[in-house]
Design a protein around this motif. Structure first.
Motif, short mmCIF file in Angstrom:
data_model
loop_
_atom_site.label_atom_id
_atom_site.label_comp_id
_atom_site.label_asym_id
_atom_site.label_seq_id
_atom_site.Cartn_x
_atom_site.Cartn_y
_atom_site.Cartn_z
N GLN A 1 0.85 -1.19 0.00
CA GLN A 1 0.00 0.00 0.00
C GLN A 1 0.89 1.24 0.00
O GLN A 1 1.66 1.44 0.93
N ARG A 2 0.77 2.06 -1.04
CA ARG A 2 1.52 3.31 -1.11
C ARG A 2 0.93 4.34 -0.16
O ARG A 2 -0.29 4.40 0.00
N SER B 1 3.37 -6.33 -12.83
CA SER B 1 3.19 -5.28 -11.84
C SER B 1 1.97 -4.43 -12.17
O SER B 1 1.79 -4.02 -13.30
N ARG C 1 -0.64 -1.27 -10.24
CA ARG C 1 -1.07 -0.47 -9.10
C ARG C 1 -2.47 0.05 -9.36
O ARG C 1 -2.78 0.50 -10.46
N GLY D 1 -3.95 3.05 -4.57
CA GLY D 1 -2.56 2.98 -4.12
C GLY D 1 -2.09 1.59 -3.74
O GLY D 1 -0.94 1.40 -3.37
N GLY E 1 -0.75 -1.94 -4.64
CA GLY E 1 -0.03 -2.48 -5.78
C GLY E 1 0.40 -3.92 -5.54
O GLY E 1 0.62 -4.33 -4.40
N THR F 1 3.30 -6.52 -7.23
CA THR F 1 4.38 -6.79 -8.17
C THR F 1 4.85 -8.21 -7.92
O THR F 1 5.16 -8.57 -6.78
N TYR G 1 5.66 3.48 1.55
CA TYR G 1 4.68 2.44 1.88
C TYR G 1 4.15 2.61 3.28
O TYR G 1 4.88 2.98 4.20
N TYR H 1 3.10 -3.55 3.80
CA TYR H 1 3.32 -4.49 2.70
C TYR H 1 3.45 -5.92 3.21
O TYR H 1 3.69 -6.16 4.40
N VAL I 1 -5.65 -6.46 -7.52
CA VAL I 1 -5.52 -5.08 -8.00
C VAL I 1 -5.75 -5.06 -9.51
O VAL I 1 -5.28 -5.96 -10.22
N GLY J 1 -5.24 -2.26 -12.72
CA GLY J 1 -4.72 -0.94 -13.09
C GLY J 1 -5.60 -0.27 -14.12
O GLY J 1 -6.55 -0.87 -14.65
#
Lengths: 107, 107
Positions: free
Chosen positions: A16-17, A47, A49, A53, A55, A57, A88, A91, B48, B50
């Motif tokens: 989470q950003r 990846s 997002r 926010g 994401g 990857t 972040y 995570y 997620v 995008g």
């Protein structure tokens, strides 16, 4: 988006950003994507997002030693510290060995 | 976004959405999330999508038999056929067994 050999190591990073430092984050993320792709045993990366926010990857590696070498790469380690400080809020990271893999594309 | 026990089965689904049938897709996705969560051995899911329509969903299962039972669930199978027909242009799916897992939250 391709089928992977059995035994491939997948590193699943769900994060989470924060809303901080979007530019610095974007620069660092691009740099890490490039650097990862140059490492021994790197296969590929998926990846995404989302708008909130969150994401995911997933990077794929030929074996566990290659995945650990990337984890321990000095530039990657430094960036990870910045990530915890600024980018972040939360995570999780899971390392998992592929046992089956499929792909499909619309004919 | 939690640490997982070693041996957990992760099912990594990476898929590119078409632009077709957004409503039908949203209904089916919500239905599948609910149904998956009721299955034996279901642990959790990270998902997620995008802005370009690329999505990653990782579901986590107690063991391989539980993950396979979900794969073979009749409603899930029917939805998968609809996915190939209308909702996805391309996807990959990797089944992988967790060997290490970490989580972190801003203190």
């Amino acid at each position: 988006m391709a089928k992977l050999p059995s035994g491939t190591i997948s590193v699943i990073f769900v994060a989470q950003r924060t809303e901080l430092d979007a530019d610095g984050y974007a620069r660092a993320a691009a740099m890490m994507d490039n650097l990862a792709a140059q490492q021994e045993g790197y296969i590929s990366m998926d990846s995404v997002r989302g708008t909130g926010g969150l994401g995911i990857t997933v990077s794929y590696w030929a074996n566990e030693a290659n995945a650990k070498a990337w984890r321990d790469h000095p530039e990657h380690t430094a960036i990870r510290d910045a990530g915890r400080e600024r980018w972040y809020s939360e995570y999780s990271l899971h390392v998992a060995q592929v046992t089956r893999s499929y792909d499909w594309k619309k004919p």
